[in-house]
Design an enzyme around this catalytic site. Sequence first.
Site, mmCIF file in Angstrom:
data_model
loop_
_atom_site.group_PDB
_atom_site.id
_atom_site.type_symbol
_atom_site.label_atom_id
_atom_site.label_comp_id
_atom_site.label_asym_id
_atom_site.label_seq_id
_atom_site.Cartn_x
_atom_site.Cartn_y
_atom_site.Cartn_z
ATOM 1 N N GLY A 45 116.789 -65.412 -2.564
ATOM 2 C CA GLY A 45 117.534 -64.181 -2.802
ATOM 3 C C GLY A 45 116.640 -62.979 -2.922
ATOM 4 N N ASP A 72 117.081 -55.640 6.688
ATOM 5 C CA ASP A 72 117.656 -54.342 7.057
ATOM 6 C C ASP A 72 119.096 -54.231 6.568
ATOM 7 O OD1 ASP A 72 115.292 -53.644 8.336
ATOM 8 O OD2 ASP A 72 115.978 -54.364 10.286
#
Length: 132
Positions: A45, A72
């Site tokens: 994560g 992104d």
Amino acid sequence: MKPNKYEAETLLGEQISTPDEAARAGIKIRQAGTEMVVISLGALGAVAVDGHQALWAQPPRLAVGSTVGAGDAMVAVLARAILARAISEGTGLAEALPLAVAAGTWLAARRSGLPNNTSLETLERQVKVIPV
């Protein structure tokens, strides 16, 4: 600032193996003058650090097809949430981080064939946010 694990390790010259180590790294990077740091940790994560807290957003476990663009996607969602906060003061890091991690997870996992009806919102509800 949103470095990945490798970029943060290179910047600081130290290994990052756990969310706690990522939080400490984020604090060091913040001290250099960055308001918020989010270090992406791949399947673990991401850890986010701002002036008030350090949070680990742990995504659900999914098969990953490709991680290209996942960071992104995370940055785009965080930027949108930060802009919303600036406009309305309604979104904080703890609220924005799960959706950002879900966006990166969804993008990486969709290339491996997500189960039917797996939406971004479904993944967001599965992201656990833990103070570190």
